[in-house]
Scaffold this active site. Structure first.
Site, PDB file in Angstrom:
ATOM      1  N   HIS A   1      26.919  62.296  95.163  1.00 39.02           N
ATOM      2  CA  HIS A   1      27.773  61.703  94.131  1.00 39.02           C
ATOM      3  C   HIS A   1      27.248  62.046  92.738  1.00 39.02           C
ATOM      4  CE1 HIS A   1      28.936  59.164  97.606  1.00 39.02           C
ATOM      5  NE2 HIS A   1      30.116  59.133  96.996  1.00 39.02           N
TER       6      HIS A   1
ATOM      7  N   SER B   1      28.625  54.845  97.572  1.00 38.24           N
ATOM      8  CA  SER B   1      27.634  55.853  97.195  1.00 38.24           C
ATOM      9  C   SER B   1      26.247  55.265  97.401  1.00 38.24           C
ATOM     10  CB  SER B   1      27.816  56.226  95.722  1.00 38.24           C
ATOM     11  OG  SER B   1      26.658  56.863  95.214  1.00 38.24           O
ATOM     12  N   MET B   2      25.369  56.016  98.051  1.00 34.59           N
ATOM     13  CA  MET B   2      23.984  55.557  98.228  1.00 34.59           C
ATOM     14  C   MET B   2      23.295  55.379  96.870  1.00 34.59           C
ATOM     15  SD  MET B   2      23.265  55.150 101.452  1.00 34.59           S
ATOM     16  CE  MET B   2      21.539  55.408 101.789  1.00 34.59           C
ATOM     17  N   GLY B   3      23.582  56.253  95.931  1.00 36.49           N
ATOM     18  CA  GLY B   3      22.916  56.200  94.628  1.00 36.49           C
ATOM     19  C   GLY B   3      23.555  55.266  93.622  1.00 36.49           C
TER      20      GLY B   3
ATOM     21  N   LYS C   1      33.556  63.220  98.436  1.00 36.62           N
ATOM     22  CA  LYS C   1      32.924  62.162  97.651  1.00 36.62           C
ATOM     23  C   LYS C   1      33.669  61.996  96.326  1.00 36.62           C
ATOM     24  CE  LYS C   1      28.209  62.684  99.370  1.00 36.62           C
ATOM     25  NZ  LYS C   1      28.355  63.618 100.462  1.00 36.62           N
TER      26      LYS C   1
END
Length: 114
Positions: A41, A82-84, A16
């Site tokens: 992340h 990144s999901m966040g 990541k």
């Protein structure tokens, strides 16, 4: 702000990464960080903030993704998101990586994948 390296990533592997925008009263710049140890992340951002939070700069994560670093092939692929933090501008990341690894034959990106 000049004391903060533009690029710090693992020497090889798939991991990541995040793209960080730094702002001071005089200027701004982007830096990337990427490590295999990071489960999320946000773990990378937390570590970066701990190391650089006292340097009078505003730290903003502007996205993330993944890096496949293959030094034996002189190749880096930047991809995913990144999901966040969402999708980083991989074009900026690739330009920073090209500065750090000028002898690599392939430093590219794809917005596909996770």
């Amino acid at each position: 702000m000049n004391s903060i390296a533009n690029v710090d990533i693992d020497a090889s592997g798939r991991f990541k990464y995040i793209l960080i925008k730094l702002k001071s009263s005089e200027n701004e710049k982007y830096v990337i960080r990427g490590y295999a140890w990071a489960e999320f992340h946000a773990d990378i951002l937390d570590e970066f903030e701990k190391a650089n939070g006292n340097k009078k700069v505003v730290i903003e994560c502007v996205g993330g993704g993944r890096i496949l670093h293959e030094p034996e092939k002189k190749s880096i692929l930047v991809y995913g998101y990144s999901m966040g933090f969402g999708l980083a501008d991989h074009k900026i990341s690739v330009e920073l990586l090209k500065e750090k690894y000028p002898d690599y034959s392939s430093i590219t990106f794809s917005n596909e994948g996770y």
